[in-house]
Design an enzyme around this catalytic site. Structure first.
Site, PDB file in Angstrom:
ATOM      1  N   SER A   1       0.840  -1.194   0.000  1.00 33.62           N
ATOM      2  CA  SER A   1       0.000   0.000   0.000  1.00 33.62           C
ATOM      3  C   SER A   1       0.879   1.249   0.000  1.00 33.62           C
ATOM      4  CB  SER A   1      -0.955  -0.049   1.196  1.00 33.62           C
ATOM      5  OG  SER A   1      -1.970   0.910   1.079  1.00 33.62           O
TER       6      SER A   1
ATOM      7  N   ASP B   1      -8.909  -4.787  -6.035  1.00 31.74           N
ATOM      8  CA  ASP B   1      -8.571  -3.908  -4.911  1.00 31.74           C
ATOM      9  C   ASP B   1      -9.759  -3.018  -4.566  1.00 31.74           C
ATOM     10  OD1 ASP B   1      -7.419  -2.006  -3.133  1.00 31.74           O
ATOM     11  OD2 ASP B   1      -5.458  -2.370  -4.011  1.00 31.74           O
TER      12      ASP B   1
ATOM     13  N   HIS C   1      -7.588  -5.452  -1.318  1.00 35.39           N
ATOM     14  CA  HIS C   1      -6.363  -4.759  -0.894  1.00 35.39           C
ATOM     15  C   HIS C   1      -5.475  -5.641  -0.013  1.00 35.39           C
ATOM     16  CE1 HIS C   1      -3.924  -1.206  -0.579  1.00 35.39           C
ATOM     17  NE2 HIS C   1      -3.978  -1.217   0.733  1.00 35.39           N
TER      18      HIS C   1
END
Length: 800
Positions: free
Chosen positions: A668, A741, A775
């Site tokens: 991330s 995601d 994610h």
């Protein structure tokens, strides 16, 4: 260094073809042994701490789990067949045990092939409710804790699309449930329909600061499907399964009972819906009903909220944070902004807090005003309340002790919330006569449990506070050698009985009952270490300085058989990190790492690779600091590079590594960090960036902790974007992303476009898109393949 980098580039380019056709792979035996393990159970305890529930779940989900039907609407991801979130994580077994017993008991009569979630103790804490998801829907079950026997009480027709589909009544004999409507509408499959017109959105010219969101409504068909999937009927069901209808069909997003059980508050979603913000900013109406479902009062109406002022301390106008006051039979508490919700305005007070007593015939009463943004109230089992306020720009948090008898207040705490060394801890809580959680105060005394981070290490503590003088007395400080002790609860303050978790680098976290007066300890759980193969890995928290004097830390791991004295072999180094923003250097340099934290290898770090002969610096500190009027991101790249160089220098000075063989990685915002480091520094041989964002112009109204928009500071957005500097990137990079995601800002498109730019500019780069993953990655097949990809990449770039 240049020769070695060239060799790495050639190996990288020879190893990877332009397009690979590949099936799922598994990592090497050393890594697979750690990754393919059996997860110990999680522990759930009731407030009295006399019952323990052990919940078991598979270590990973499967691709089949991730391949279920899914609809993405208003920020939700829903399975339209089962009517529960498609991202739900399920347990597959439950066992129970009394705290003082030695052995857990298998719960009898569980559903076959259970998919258990939404567990909740009854108010009297004698029963446990849970939902089970079948192939057709969600059903409600009850466990009698004394007999450890489960019983189904509803059909699989509950609606869990907006969260938990049930709430206990105060009597512990009845449950309020949300079911699928009897006259439910039909879902629209818009993929086969020809459009009847364009999609049109308009702006009325008002300025707003909306960030990028995933899974939004896109067209009228989505709106219709959203209504169908979120609509519910409300029923009362008793423990024998008898049903009584309470409320007709509506889009119920929240249900709660007053502490005395005589009133029910329901929040419903209204139109118009939005295509630019998720459902938590749709219009809502909140109504209080009596126990029979008759309207008492509409207590709040919130319009569509598409317009927000800039800044993390800005809020919407109107009543916010409405909920039942825990220490009163039936009183609501809520706040309202006094600055129009705009943090840019200068006012004496930001928020006003009100209380409103049912049946709401009298006007709400002003309870307190905050100079900063209101952050909540903790009620007590005495005549006190604790009010919290805070302000993001200064990182300040402040708490007040309010005497409810005379409405006088005193400041308890006033500090930078990132200053962990000054953290006073959290008040110990208990259940009051209504079964609600409140701060435990007896005889004018309360108790604080703190993490105990200090410059000399972590020492959790218990303080006793006199509520009249606010003076504190330290009752206990943990000083266990070669282990970490976390204080979970104070069971009996007068006797000194507490519940703790103890762990060490090689001892899996387990619960213990401890007497802090006699120091006697009783084992509550005895979970084995599932990672025995790395129990002898060397682990140390190292401290070092950045070039501007900021203190940094990281947890260093070395292979179990590495000779730390001789240091004949120079190891390749893997650094895993995540940048964090601060407003001052002192808090940025504080240490929150403990060498006695259990070493838990998982796909979110590089610890696995200690078994392959690598040194690993995990959770390396990467502070980004902006003091005074300067914002952290004003010097983001400079500080980022300095953080990385300081980490490499520190481990190199210990004599363990070959500094020409250093890899950096992150997930991330850590992936964003990795791409920037490889672009702007020559300190790395390669990098691994997972599920990141690389073009900040695609997040133009703020990202991470940046409040300013692109048009405020275009030069900073551009300078921080690896995509804008792709022509400078020549270091091998492995890009990984889930192809589904769901995180705001890290659309899969970010990795796809960055890869395309790097590839066309001649950079050595490989992209791996993991099917069905959001994610955070969950499927076993994807995670094992991810580890294989990383292993192959690191071996080629650092070992060969």
């Amino acid at each position: 260094m240049k020769i070695k980098l060239t060799v790495c580039l050639l190996a990288f380019l020879n190893f990877y073809e332009a397009q690979e056709s590949i099936t799922y792979q598994k990592p090497s035996a050393e890594i697979l042994k750690l990754a393919d393990y059996e997860r110990p159970p999680s522990v759930l305890m009731n407030s009295k701490k006399d019952w323990i529930v052990f919940t078991y779940r598979p270590t990973y989900k499967t691709l089949e789990d991730l391949s279920q039907q899914e609809m993405k609407l208003g920020g939700l991801r829903i399975n339209p067949v089962t009517n529960i979130s498609s991202t739900a994580t399920y347990s597959n077994n439950l066992k129970v045990r009394k705290l003082n017993d030695k052995n857990e008991v298998q719960v009898k009569n569980l559903p076959s092939n259970p998919k258990i979630t939404y567990t909740s103790f009854s108010p009297d804490e004698k029963k446990l409710a849970f939902t089970n998801t079948t192939a057709k829907g969600v059903e409600l079950w009850i466990i009698d804790l004394e007999t450890a026997t489960a019983k189904k009480i509803t059909a699989d027709n509950l609606n869990a699309n907006l969260g938990s589909p049930y709430v206990w009544y105060k009597d512990s004999q009845n449950i309020l449930i949300k079911t699928l409507p009897q006259n439910r509408g039909t879902l629209i499959d818009s993929s086969k329909d020809l459009p009847t017109g364009p999609i049109v959105s308009t702006s009325d010219g008002k300025v707003s600061q909306n960030r990028t969101y995933q899974d939004l409504l896109k067209n009228p068909q989505d709106e219709k499907n959203f209504e169908v999937l979120t609509a519910s009927d409300i029923y009362n069901v008793d423990l024998n399964g008898s049903l009584k209808k309470v409320k007709e069909q509506d889009l119920y997003s929240g249900l709660s009972f007053s502490p005395d059980g005589n009133y029910m508050m329901a929040t419903t979603i209204k139109k118009p819906f939005s295509y630019i913000v998720p459902l938590n900013r749709f219009p809502t109406t909140t109504t209080v009903y009596d126990i029979n479902g008759n309207v008492v009062k509409v207590v709040n109406e919130v319009p569509l909220n598409e317009i927000m002022p800039k800044g993390f301390s800005s809020v919407r106008t109107g009543k916010r944070d409405m909920g039942w006051r825990s220490d009163m039979p039936a009183t609501l508490v809520y706040s309202e902004a006094l600055d129009g919700g705009d943090q840019a305005k200068t006012v004496d007070y930001r928020d006003e807090i009100f209380t409103w007593e049912a049946p709401f015939r009298a006007a709400p009463k002003s309870f307190f005003k905050t100079k900063q943004r209101y952050e909540g109230t903790s009620w007590t089992n005495d005549h006190f309340a604790i009010v919290y306020e805070g302000w993001y720009d200064t990182r300040n948090t402040k708490s007040y002790l309010v005497d409810l008898n005379n409405n006088e207040s005193k400041v308890i705490d006033d500090r930078n919330y990132q200053d962990v060394y000054s953290d006073p801890g959290n008040f110990n809580t208990t259940k009051n006569q209504f079964g609600r959680t409140v701060v435990d105060m007896k005889g004018g005394k309360s108790y604080l449990i703190g993490d105990g981070f200090t410059k000399d290490g972590q020492h959790p503590f218990i303080d006793e506070m006199d509520m009249k003088t606010l003076k504190k007395k330290r009752l206990y400080t943990s000083n266990i050698k070669n282990a970490k002790e976390e204080i979970i609860d104070i069971l009996n303050p007068s006797k000194g009985e507490v519940l703790t978790i103890q762990q060490s680098a090689s001892q899996y976290p387990n619960y213990f009952k401890k007497n802090i007066k006699s120091n006697k300890t009783e084992t509550v759980t005895n979970f084995a270490n599932p990672f025995e193969s790395i129990k002898d890995v060397y682990k140390e928290v190292i401290t070092y300085k950045r070039n501007d004097g900021v203190t940094l830390t990281g947890t260093l791991y070395l292979p179990a058989n590495y000779d730390r004295k001789a240091k004949k072999e120079k190891l390749p180094l893997l650094i895993w990190a995540y940048p964090t923003e601060y407003k001052d250097k002192n808090t940025a340099g504080q240490n929150t790492q403990n060498p006695n934290d259990f070493t838990f290898p998982y796909y979110g770090s590089f610890v696995y690779w200690t078994t392959k002969g690598y040194a690993v610096l995990d959770d390396a500190a990467f502070p980004i600091i902006g003091e005074g009027k300067t914002e952290p991101n004003d010097t983001f790249i400079t500080q980022l590079v300095a953080n990385g160089k300081a980490a490499i220098d520190a481990v190199d000075q210990l004599g363990y590594i070959d500094r020409t063989k250093v890899a950096v990685g992150g997930h991330s915002y850590g992936a964003f960090m990795t791409a920037n480091l490889l672009t702007h520094s020559k300190d790395y041989a390669c990098g691994i960036a997972r599920s990141g964002a690389y073009n900040r112009t695609l997040t133009p109204f703020g990202f991470q902790s940046e409040q300013r928009n692109y048009w405020d500071i275009p030069e900073i957005y551009n300078a921080m974007s690896p995509f804008m500097n792709a022509d400078k990137m020549k270091t091998p990079l492995l890009l990984i992303h889930g192809d589904a995601d769901n995180n705001p800002g890290t659309f899969t498109l970010q990795t796809e476009r960055y890869f395309q730019a790097l590839k066309n500019l001649g950079a050595p780069v490989k992209m791996v898109l993991l099917p069905k993953e959001a994610h955070g990655y969950q499927a076993k097949e994807n995670i094992l393949h991810l580890l294989w990809e990383q292993d192959q990449f690191l071996e080629k770039c650092l070992k060969k």
